[in-house]
Scaffold this motif. Structure first.
Motif, PDB file in Angstrom:
ATOM      1  N   TYR A 172       1.401 -10.628  -2.945  1.00 26.58           N
ATOM      2  CA  TYR A 172       2.282 -11.777  -2.725  1.00 26.58           C
ATOM      3  C   TYR A 172       2.505 -11.968  -1.229  1.00 26.58           C
ATOM      4  CZ  TYR A 172       6.304 -14.874  -2.985  1.00 26.58           C
ATOM      5  OH  TYR A 172       7.166 -15.928  -2.837  1.00 26.58           O
ATOM      6  N   GLY A 173       1.778 -12.905  -0.653  1.00 31.80           N
ATOM      7  CA  GLY A 173       1.897 -13.165   0.768  1.00 31.80           C
ATOM      8  C   GLY A 173       1.135 -12.199   1.634  1.00 31.80           C
ATOM      9  N   GLY A 174       0.220 -11.440   1.041  1.00 33.79           N
ATOM     10  CA  GLY A 174      -0.506 -10.451   1.824  1.00 33.79           C
ATOM     11  C   GLY A 174      -1.856 -10.888   2.291  1.00 33.79           C
ATOM     12  N   LEU A 175      -2.145 -12.190   2.208  1.00 34.43           N
ATOM     13  CA  LEU A 175      -3.441 -12.676   2.656  1.00 34.43           C
ATOM     14  C   LEU A 175      -3.501 -12.740   4.180  1.00 34.43           C
ATOM     15  CD1 LEU A 175      -4.002 -15.634   0.191  1.00 34.43           C
ATOM     16  CD2 LEU A 175      -5.276 -13.510   0.244  1.00 34.43           C
ATOM     17  N   PRO A 176      -4.709 -12.655   4.751  1.00 34.04           N
ATOM     18  CA  PRO A 176      -4.841 -12.836   6.191  1.00 34.04           C
ATOM     19  C   PRO A 176      -4.291 -14.187   6.616  1.00 34.04           C
ATOM     20  CG  PRO A 176      -6.853 -11.947   5.261  1.00 34.04           C
ATOM     21  CD  PRO A 176      -5.967 -12.311   4.115  1.00 34.04           C
ATOM     22  N   LYS A 177      -3.715 -14.254   7.795  1.00 33.15           N
ATOM     23  CA  LYS A 177      -3.072 -15.479   8.267  1.00 33.15           C
ATOM     24  C   LYS A 177      -4.048 -16.641   8.354  1.00 33.15           C
ATOM     25  CE  LYS A 177       0.632 -13.284  10.921  1.00 33.15           C
ATOM     26  NZ  LYS A 177       1.222 -13.104  12.267  1.00 33.15           N
ATOM     27  N   ARG A 178      -5.240 -16.364   8.843  1.00 30.98           N
ATOM     28  CA  ARG A 178      -6.182 -17.461   9.025  1.00 30.98           C
ATOM     29  C   ARG A 178      -6.564 -18.086   7.693  1.00 30.98           C
ATOM     30  NH1 ARG A 178     -11.496 -14.017  10.913  1.00 30.98           N
ATOM     31  NH2 ARG A 178     -11.841 -12.894   8.968  1.00 30.98           N
ATOM     32  N   ARG A 179      -6.641 -17.265   6.622  1.00 28.31           N
ATOM     33  CA  ARG A 179      -6.985 -17.821   5.323  1.00 28.31           C
ATOM     34  C   ARG A 179      -5.833 -18.642   4.760  1.00 28.31           C
ATOM     35  NH1 ARG A 179     -10.231 -12.863   2.332  1.00 28.31           N
ATOM     36  NH2 ARG A 179     -11.907 -12.706   3.850  1.00 28.31           N
ATOM     37  N   ARG A 180      -4.589 -18.174   4.957  1.00 27.62           N
ATOM     38  CA  ARG A 180      -3.435 -18.927   4.483  1.00 27.62           C
ATOM     39  C   ARG A 180      -3.329 -20.254   5.231  1.00 27.62           C
ATOM     40  NH1 ARG A 180       2.000 -15.981   4.197  1.00 27.62           N
ATOM     41  NH2 ARG A 180       2.372 -17.726   2.799  1.00 27.62           N
ATOM     42  N   TRP A 181      -3.648 -20.256   6.548  1.00 28.45           N
ATOM     43  CA  TRP A 181      -3.587 -21.495   7.308  1.00 28.45           C
ATOM     44  C   TRP A 181      -4.603 -22.495   6.784  1.00 28.45           C
ATOM     45  CZ3 TRP A 181      -7.129 -24.246  10.096  1.00 28.45           C
ATOM     46  CH2 TRP A 181      -6.624 -25.291  10.885  1.00 28.45           C
ATOM     47  N   LYS A 182      -5.794 -21.988   6.439  1.00 30.73           N
ATOM     48  CA  LYS A 182      -6.815 -22.885   5.915  1.00 30.73           C
ATOM     49  C   LYS A 182      -6.380 -23.482   4.587  1.00 30.73           C
ATOM     50  CE  LYS A 182     -10.830 -20.744   8.119  1.00 30.73           C
ATOM     51  NZ  LYS A 182     -12.103 -20.022   7.891  1.00 30.73           N
ATOM     52  N   ILE A 239       2.468   2.009  -9.119  1.00 34.66           N
ATOM     53  CA  ILE A 239       1.232   1.598  -8.439  1.00 34.66           C
ATOM     54  C   ILE A 239       0.985   0.108  -8.635  1.00 34.66           C
ATOM     55  CG2 ILE A 239      -1.286   1.851  -8.470  1.00 34.66           C
ATOM     56  CD1 ILE A 239      -0.783   4.811  -9.263  1.00 34.66           C
ATOM     57  N   LEU A 240       1.169  -0.362  -9.865  1.00 27.76           N
ATOM     58  CA  LEU A 240       0.975  -1.778 -10.160  1.00 27.76           C
ATOM     59  C   LEU A 240       1.971  -2.637  -9.394  1.00 27.76           C
ATOM     60  CD1 LEU A 240      -0.454  -3.989 -11.759  1.00 27.76           C
ATOM     61  CD2 LEU A 240       1.157  -3.569 -13.635  1.00 27.76           C
ATOM     62  N   ALA A 241       3.228  -2.177  -9.286  1.00 24.70           N
ATOM     63  CA  ALA A 241       4.240  -2.921  -8.530  1.00 24.70           C
ATOM     64  C   ALA A 241       3.843  -3.038  -7.060  1.00 24.70           C
ATOM     65  CB  ALA A 241       5.596  -2.230  -8.665  1.00 24.70           C
ATOM     66  N   GLY A 242       3.292  -1.969  -6.497  1.00 24.72           N
ATOM     67  CA  GLY A 242       2.836  -2.014  -5.109  1.00 24.72           C
ATOM     68  C   GLY A 242       1.713  -3.011  -4.900  1.00 24.72           C
ATOM     69  N   ILE A 290       0.836  -1.200   0.000  1.00 25.74           N
ATOM     70  CA  ILE A 290       0.000   0.000   0.000  1.00 25.74           C
ATOM     71  C   ILE A 290       0.869   1.248   0.000  1.00 25.74           C
ATOM     72  CG2 ILE A 290      -1.587   1.358   1.432  1.00 25.74           C
ATOM     73  CD1 ILE A 290      -2.938  -1.256   2.227  1.00 25.74           C
ATOM     74  N   ALA A 291       1.963   1.212   0.796  1.00 28.17           N
ATOM     75  CA  ALA A 291       2.869   2.364   0.847  1.00 28.17           C
ATOM     76  C   ALA A 291       3.522   2.614  -0.518  1.00 28.17           C
ATOM     77  CB  ALA A 291       3.943   2.135   1.905  1.00 28.17           C
ATOM     78  N   LEU A 292       3.928   1.538  -1.207  1.00 29.20           N
ATOM     79  CA  LEU A 292       4.554   1.698  -2.520  1.00 29.20           C
ATOM     80  C   LEU A 292       3.553   2.263  -3.527  1.00 29.20           C
ATOM     81  CD1 LEU A 292       6.963   1.323  -4.376  1.00 29.20           C
ATOM     82  CD2 LEU A 292       6.255  -1.064  -4.731  1.00 29.20           C
ATOM     83  N   SER A 293       2.317   1.750  -3.503  1.00 32.26           N
ATOM     84  CA  SER A 293       1.298   2.279  -4.411  1.00 32.26           C
ATOM     85  C   SER A 293       0.956   3.720  -4.071  1.00 32.26           C
ATOM     86  CB  SER A 293       0.042   1.401  -4.341  1.00 32.26           C
ATOM     87  OG  SER A 293       0.283   0.122  -4.879  1.00 32.26           O
ATOM     88  N   PHE A 301       3.199  -6.507  -4.994  1.00 30.16           N
ATOM     89  CA  PHE A 301       3.966  -6.763  -3.782  1.00 30.16           C
ATOM     90  C   PHE A 301       3.040  -7.068  -2.610  1.00 30.16           C
ATOM     91  CE2 PHE A 301       6.306  -5.589   0.038  1.00 30.16           C
ATOM     92  CZ  PHE A 301       7.521  -6.203  -0.181  1.00 30.16           C
ATOM     93  N   ALA A 302       1.941  -6.330  -2.516  1.00 32.34           N
ATOM     94  CA  ALA A 302       0.995  -6.554  -1.422  1.00 32.34           C
ATOM     95  C   ALA A 302       0.273  -7.884  -1.561  1.00 32.34           C
ATOM     96  CB  ALA A 302      -0.015  -5.409  -1.362  1.00 32.34           C
TER      97      ALA A 302
END
Length: 307
Positions: free
Chosen positions: A285-295, A276-279, A121-124, A282-283
């Protein structure tokens, strides 16, 4: 796909608001836009609306709030801002919505978002600032905001509230019934704004070819199709992740403004669009909520079947 179609249909909203400023009052434009959208969508959406009327009745507070923040007050303020704010500036300020949405999701609804989300978000946002200042960051010290810019800031807050609420009720109602409900609730809410704007009188605008085509675009593409695609994207991705794509509004709106109302697009605007697209990437890639990634990891494990 849903998110890109939603953004593409929505991008012309700010251009239309800017292009029609001075030709029709904001609440009047919004009333005719959503009245037309309701009439067009009624044959397709009323059956689902009636079938799920008990669910809608049970969630009437949420429906009223969604119509207020996504239809009636939101769009009226967008069109009002179009009188003093440029089309590209309107889309730029509105891109605060992803940050506000993530903050609401994390601190109010307690979603676990990874730091990479905020770094993206900061990069975008950096790309947004580059776009606003045309690459001359010293302009930030002397930057002045028009009244329309403050109104767009209010709509960014409404957008965050709308999308987090959509994420909370996702799966409880079909998208067809939801959009039909938003059309009906939103149109009803706009009527008092219209009467306030006209002093209680019923005043019809001059229906020029430009206004007619603009209303058709706003009703079909920026209302019906946009809400169908966008709400489904929020349902699938979740509000914080879906709102990242909101950052694509400035380059897309700039392109549409260049094609439709001949606003120039500079090299800085093109380059900042890539930042903006790069941001966003980047967000994501690996920016999902933890609980969803665990599922996701949990379901990927092999299942053992006892004999």
């Amino acid at each position: 796909m849903f998110i890109l179609l939603g953004i593409l249909n929505w991008s012309g909203n700010f251009v239309a608001a800017r292009g029609l400023s001075g030709h029709i009052d904001p609440a009047t434009l919004n009333l005719f836009r959503w009245s037309l959208a309701t009439l067009i969508f009624l044959p397709f959406g009323f059956r689902a609306f009636w079938r799920e009327r008990h669910v809608i009745g049970h969630m009437w507070k949420e429906m009223f709030f969604l119509a207020l923040t996504g239809v009636s007050l939101y769009d009226t303020l967008v069109f009002l801002a179009g009188h003093t704010s440029e089309a590209l500036n309107m889309s730029l300020i509105s891109t605060l919505s992803p940050l506000l949405t993530s903050l609401v999701a994390q601190f109010i609804f307690k979603e676990k978002l990874k730091p990479r989300m905020y770094m993206g978000i900061a990069l975008s946002t950096f790309g947004i600032v580059m776009l606003v200042t045309d690459g001359h960051f010293s302009r930030l010290a002397t930057m002045h905001f028009a009244r329309g810019d403050l109104l767009i800031l209010c709509t960014a807050m409404m957008s965050a509230a709308y999308n987090t609420t959509i994420g909370r009720i996702a799966g409880k109602i079909s998208q067809t019934a939801l959009v039909m409900a938003l059309c009906l609730f939103g149109t009803a809410q706009i009527i008092p704004l219209y009467l306030w704007e006209t002093g209680g009188a019923i005043i019809l605008p001059e229906f020029t070819p430009t206004l007619i085509w603009s209303l058709l675009y706003l009703a079909i593409f920026a209302s019906i199709l946009c809400f169908l695609f966008w709400n489904e994207a929020v349902h699938i991705l979740g509000a914080p992740k879906a709102m990242l794509f909101y950052y694509t509004l400035p380059p897309i709106s700039g392109l549409v403004a260049w094609l439709v109302i001949d606003e120039p697009v500079s090299f800085i605007q093109s380059f900042s669009g890539m930042v903006i697209l790069a941001g966003i990437l980047f967000a994501l890639y690996g920016g999902l909520p933890k609980r969803r990634r665990w599922k996701a990891k949990h379901y990927d494990q092999p299942i053992e079947i006892a004999n």
